[in-house]
Design a protein around this motif. Structure first.
Motif, PDB file in Angstrom:
ATOM      1  N   ALA A 230       0.833  -1.200   0.000  1.00  8.04           N
ATOM      2  CA  ALA A 230       0.000   0.000   0.000  1.00  8.04           C
ATOM      3  C   ALA A 230       0.866   1.248   0.000  1.00  8.04           C
ATOM      4  O   ALA A 230       0.541   2.247  -0.643  1.00  8.04           O
ATOM      5  N   TYR A 231       1.963   1.185   0.701  1.00  6.23           N
ATOM      6  CA  TYR A 231       2.885   2.316   0.754  1.00  6.23           C
ATOM      7  C   TYR A 231       3.344   2.655  -0.658  1.00  6.23           C
ATOM      8  O   TYR A 231       3.248   3.789  -1.116  1.00  6.23           O
ATOM      9  N   ARG A 232       3.805   1.636  -1.359  1.00 10.31           N
ATOM     10  CA  ARG A 232       4.296   1.846  -2.723  1.00 10.31           C
ATOM     11  C   ARG A 232       3.175   2.321  -3.642  1.00 10.31           C
ATOM     12  O   ARG A 232       3.347   3.260  -4.417  1.00 10.31           O
ATOM     13  N   ALA A 233       2.032   1.653  -3.548  1.00  9.22           N
ATOM     14  CA  ALA A 233       0.930   1.986  -4.446  1.00  9.22           C
ATOM     15  C   ALA A 233       0.493   3.431  -4.242  1.00  9.22           C
ATOM     16  O   ALA A 233       0.270   4.179  -5.193  1.00  9.22           O
ATOM     17  N   MET A 234       0.420   3.822  -2.974  1.00 12.24           N
ATOM     18  CA  MET A 234      -0.034   5.165  -2.643  1.00 12.24           C
ATOM     19  C   MET A 234       0.949   6.210  -3.162  1.00 12.24           C
ATOM     20  O   MET A 234       0.566   7.211  -3.774  1.00 12.24           O
ATOM     21  N   LEU A 235       2.212   5.942  -2.916  1.00 12.94           N
ATOM     22  CA  LEU A 235       3.264   6.826  -3.406  1.00 12.94           C
ATOM     23  C   LEU A 235       3.115   7.019  -4.917  1.00 12.94           C
ATOM     24  O   LEU A 235       3.112   8.152  -5.426  1.00 12.94           O
ATOM     25  N   GLY A 236       2.967   5.894  -5.594  1.00 11.73           N
ATOM     26  CA  GLY A 236       2.836   5.941  -7.051  1.00 11.73           C
ATOM     27  C   GLY A 236       1.615   6.736  -7.480  1.00 11.73           C
ATOM     28  O   GLY A 236       1.675   7.555  -8.405  1.00 11.73           O
ATOM     29  N   PHE A 237       0.532   6.524  -6.766  1.00 16.11           N
ATOM     30  CA  PHE A 237      -0.701   7.203  -7.150  1.00 16.11           C
ATOM     31  C   PHE A 237      -0.581   8.719  -6.986  1.00 16.11           C
ATOM     32  O   PHE A 237      -0.993   9.483  -7.866  1.00 16.11           O
ATOM     33  N   VAL A 238      -0.031   9.128  -5.868  1.00 10.70           N
ATOM     34  CA  VAL A 238       0.084  10.562  -5.623  1.00 10.70           C
ATOM     35  C   VAL A 238       0.902  11.217  -6.729  1.00 10.70           C
ATOM     36  O   VAL A 238       0.611  12.323  -7.182  1.00 10.70           O
ATOM     37  N   GLU A 239       1.896  10.498  -7.191  1.00  9.64           N
ATOM     38  CA  GLU A 239       2.754  11.057  -8.240  1.00  9.64           C
ATOM     39  C   GLU A 239       2.026  11.242  -9.568  1.00  9.64           C
ATOM     40  O   GLU A 239       2.490  11.959 -10.445  1.00  9.64           O
ATOM     41  N   LEU A 240       0.897  10.573  -9.702  1.00 12.39           N
ATOM     42  CA  LEU A 240       0.080  10.754 -10.906  1.00 12.39           C
ATOM     43  C   LEU A 240      -0.569  12.143 -10.948  1.00 12.39           C
ATOM     44  O   LEU A 240      -1.040  12.585 -12.001  1.00 12.39           O
ATOM     45  N   ASN A 241      -0.619  12.779  -9.750  1.00  9.78           N
ATOM     46  CA  ASN A 241      -1.230  14.110  -9.678  1.00  9.78           C
ATOM     47  C   ASN A 241      -2.706  14.164 -10.039  1.00  9.78           C
ATOM     48  O   ASN A 241      -3.207  15.178 -10.512  1.00  9.78           O
ATOM     49  N   LEU A 242      -3.381  13.054  -9.856  1.00  7.99           N
ATOM     50  CA  LEU A 242      -4.830  13.070 -10.051  1.00  7.99           C
ATOM     51  C   LEU A 242      -5.466  13.604  -8.782  1.00  7.99           C
ATOM     52  O   LEU A 242      -4.969  13.349  -7.682  1.00  7.99           O
ATOM     53  N   PRO A 243      -6.558  14.344  -8.898  1.00  3.69           N
ATOM     54  CA  PRO A 243      -7.207  14.837  -7.692  1.00  3.69           C
ATOM     55  C   PRO A 243      -7.841  13.678  -6.922  1.00  3.69           C
ATOM     56  O   PRO A 243      -8.389  12.756  -7.531  1.00  3.69           O
ATOM     57  N   PHE A 244      -7.745  13.721  -5.613  1.00  2.81           N
ATOM     58  CA  PHE A 244      -8.429  12.732  -4.763  1.00  2.81           C
ATOM     59  C   PHE A 244      -8.477  13.286  -3.358  1.00  2.81           C
ATOM     60  O   PHE A 244      -7.633  14.113  -2.980  1.00  2.81           O
ATOM     61  N   THR A 245      -9.466  12.860  -2.603  1.00  2.00           N
ATOM     62  CA  THR A 245      -9.602  13.409  -1.252  1.00  2.00           C
ATOM     63  C   THR A 245      -9.763  12.333  -0.184  1.00  2.00           C
ATOM     64  O   THR A 245      -9.822  12.637   1.003  1.00  2.00           O
ATOM     65  N   ALA A 246      -9.867  11.077  -0.621  1.00  2.00           N
ATOM     66  CA  ALA A 246     -10.054  10.029   0.383  1.00  2.00           C
ATOM     67  C   ALA A 246      -9.507   8.705  -0.117  1.00  2.00           C
ATOM     68  O   ALA A 246      -9.397   8.474  -1.321  1.00  2.00           O
ATOM     69  N   VAL A 247      -9.174   7.848   0.842  1.00  3.12           N
ATOM     70  CA  VAL A 247      -8.649   6.521   0.519  1.00  3.12           C
ATOM     71  C   VAL A 247      -9.343   5.484   1.391  1.00  3.12           C
ATOM     72  O   VAL A 247      -9.495   5.676   2.600  1.00  3.12           O
ATOM     73  N   PHE A 248      -9.778   4.412   0.742  1.00  2.00           N
ATOM     74  CA  PHE A 248     -10.291   3.267   1.492  1.00  2.00           C
ATOM     75  C   PHE A 248      -9.366   2.088   1.230  1.00  2.00           C
ATOM     76  O   PHE A 248      -9.278   1.598   0.107  1.00  2.00           O
ATOM     77  N   ALA A 249      -8.670   1.650   2.271  1.00  2.00           N
ATOM     78  CA  ALA A 249      -7.747   0.526   2.132  1.00  2.00           C
ATOM     79  C   ALA A 249      -8.440  -0.754   2.577  1.00  2.00           C
ATOM     80  O   ALA A 249      -9.216  -0.742   3.529  1.00  2.00           O
ATOM     81  N   ALA A 250      -8.138  -1.853   1.906  1.00  2.00           N
ATOM     82  CA  ALA A 250      -8.849  -3.106   2.163  1.00  2.00           C
ATOM     83  C   ALA A 250      -8.486  -3.756   3.495  1.00  2.00           C
ATOM     84  O   ALA A 250      -9.123  -4.719   3.904  1.00  2.00           O
ATOM     85  N   ASN A 251      -7.450  -3.250   4.155  1.00  2.00           N
ATOM     86  CA  ASN A 251      -7.260  -3.645   5.555  1.00  2.00           C
ATOM     87  C   ASN A 251      -6.422  -2.594   6.288  1.00  2.00           C
ATOM     88  O   ASN A 251      -5.881  -1.673   5.674  1.00  2.00           O
ATOM     89  N   ASP A 252      -6.352  -2.746   7.583  1.00  2.00           N
ATOM     90  CA  ASP A 252      -5.686  -1.730   8.400  1.00  2.00           C
ATOM     91  C   ASP A 252      -4.195  -1.655   8.118  1.00  2.00           C
ATOM     92  O   ASP A 252      -3.602  -0.576   8.128  1.00  2.00           O
ATOM     93  N   GLN A 253      -3.599  -2.803   7.901  1.00  2.00           N
ATOM     94  CA  GLN A 253      -2.168  -2.796   7.640  1.00  2.00           C
ATOM     95  C   GLN A 253      -1.855  -1.932   6.422  1.00  2.00           C
ATOM     96  O   GLN A 253      -0.920  -1.136   6.421  1.00  2.00           O
TER      97      GLN A 253
END
Lengths: 338, 338
Positions: A230-253
């Motif tokens: 999730a850390y990697r995926a999130m990092l990658g996503f933010v770098e896309l510069n798409l607008p977003f305001t919330a994240v739902f992760a499939a588990n707490d980890q």
DNA sequence: TGCACTCGTGATAACGTTTTCTGCATGACC
DNA sequence: GGTCATGCAGAAAACGTTATCACGAGTGCA
């Protein structure tokens, strides 16, 4: 006490001999059956003198029952299963059964191997948590011995099953974000070979659909239930510069992994991004910020599974309660600022 | 295939009958001993036709060995033991042994009970992790069967032991803070009935003493290794309004609890307060901020324990490696600002 | 007093394997 | 051609219990 004698384990025979009675009598004393009082006391004396304990193996042999229950999970050491196991352990302890835990590590061959081991060892019951064992195989097993399945849906009636409504839970989580005004919501998926992960993705889509929000494909991030993914995926996503305001992760980890990634990118939770997890692990209440999440009553599920197994073993029809997936509000979400 | 026949489990006898040979021959085929080739193939045929698997119980009975290893820990579900168990599991799997896990939940009577269960079930070896079993009892057990103790120090030579230098590790952690210029350092203790917790407190004192810092009694906060205890203790301490600039928690879970408490009190980690944990749980790398901690190689200890047990079982002298407790530098500590 | 029962005890047969022992071929050697 | 190994299969013993069976001594009742 002969010194140097290597402790050839003693048997009921030795006890009988020393007490001057037959083995039958000793067996009867051990098993609490009626025996003449004076004999009983003398046998008990010898029993405690010798510190004798009957061999469970021999007992299993003749009784055909081992007082053990095979428990198959994906990974003993993962936080979620640990909770579940705790539940199983606690009730089995009270019923005098011994759990035999096996991890399949998401491998179908290890799963089948573990089942074989259980069968070979003549366990009195099996509890299967999640996994990929085909339904036919489960049915086959259930016909042979008490079997309880937890964490899998859609099984036929032949198999007692404990199910959690993953799809509904995920829908609830996503809806919570929507109700706070969020529309651009990212979902970090679990390992998609697992039913749970698929259900949660569906739930996310359900909520988005109901709200009339079109899900952009970029919002669906692959993950594997571990922090790093999730850390990697999130990092990658933010770098896309798409607008977003919330994240739902499939588990707490994974929510935790995402949390750190957002922090690294200078985004604050919940001020800039709201974050919801899933599971409600004990530590999620202590993350920064404390995590809003869907509470999976893992321990209770474990207890119920063990109870159901016990019911099955004692010939009762198993009690299979429904479980509620509650949204636990903490501090990682907030209304979208306009 | 007679329908409706309740599956009276098959025995080697049935196989022998169907293959037209004696049970001895079937047994020999199963165990890979020399048999006339044509007999062997026909027996193997029947074996696979019937899907026959020999009863492990009967086997244990006659062979006197069960291929199981009893593993006693405080709590299967706690994060630290989970790691350790993973290590044990992974090597035992390769040696063909089956771990039998029991939690003692910090109760001496449950510990003894678990040992009895192990003995009753005739396990081939026992691995004890931590706990309170008296040394005499351990020695007694070690004389009877392969026994490995992990996570306890100061045992006599009779008992193969895997030890981590908790005192040294805690000294290292505290020294790290001192080297960064901190002097007013708080320590949150673990459950003081546990040896580890005591060792870590000693290590903290050692470092403080070496640096010529007098430890104020108020700096020693009681805890029980769980997040909540540290959260409460930290909250309470801050309210005392004593000056302090760093915290060393006896494990990561408590460090997390303290982290939240500091946050609640408006103190930032590491800017206002430096924080060090102990264990290096997988999630500690993902806390905010990522936690500086002492890495306990729990999984490796588990592996080593299982290996040592295996050595003992195969008559070899057990290999008992030393483990290094490394300081893992992350972002929860920083030099004291002057 | 005798008969049918009950009760408690010991001998013995399971339970499903492996291991040891026995016996029967076959082949080798003188 | 007879003796002695040798190899391999089957019979039987063993592992440590519990369950079944048979038996003898009491006990109650007619």
């Amino acid at each position: 006490m002969t010194a140097g004698s290597l402790a050839k384990s003693l048997t009921i025979r030795d006890v009988a001999h020393r007490a001057g009675v037959s083995v039958s009598t000793v067996s009867r004393v051990i098993n609490g059956k009626k025996v003449r009082p004076e004999l009983e006391t003398s046998v008990r004396q010898v029993l405690s003198d010798l510190n004798f304990r009957p061999s469970a193996v021999a007992r299993s042999m003749v009784r055909g029952t081992t007082q053990t229950v095979g428990v198959l999970v994906e990974d003993i050491s993962s936080a979620y299963y640990a909770e579940l196991i705790k539940g199983i352990e606690s009730v089995l302890e009270r019923t005098g059964h011994h759990p035999l835990f096996k991890s399949s590590h998401w491998s179908t061959v290890l799963e089948e191997e573990a089942l074989k081991v259980f069968l070979d060892h003549n366990v009195d019951a099996i509890i299967v948590v999640g996994g990929f064992i085909p339904e036919t195989r489960l049915r086959e097993l259930a016909a042979r011995l008490p079997l309880v399945v937890a964490g899998r849906g859609g099984l036929s009636l032949g198999v007692p099953t404990l199910t959690l409504d993953q799809r509904g839970g995920a829908e609830r989580a996503t809806r919570h974000l929507i109700e706070l005004g969020h529309r651009e919501i990212v979902h970090i998926c679990g390992r998609m070979t697992q039913e749970d992960a698929v259900g949660r993705l569906h739930g996310y889509r359900d909520a988005m659909h109901s709200a009339g929000i079109e899900v952009r494909p970029e919002w669906i991030l692959p993950g594997d239930f571990l922090e790093t993914s999730a850390y990697r995926a999130m990092l990658g996503f933010v770098e896309l510069n798409l607008p977003f305001t919330a994240v739902f992760a499939a588990n707490d980890q994974m929510a935790l992994g995402a949390n750190l990634a957002l922090h690294r990118k200078g985004l604050r939770v919940p001020d800039d991004v709201s974050l919801v997890g899933y599971d409600d692990l004990p530590m999620s209440a202590y993350s920064l910020p404390p995590l809003t999440t869907i509470r999976q009553p893992a321990q209770q599920v474990g207890e119920a599974a063990a109870h159901a197994a016990h019911d099955l073993m004692t010939g009762k029809t198993p009690h299979l309660p429904e479980f509620e997936l509650r949204l636990v509000l903490r501090e990682s979400t907030r209304p979208l600022r306009r």
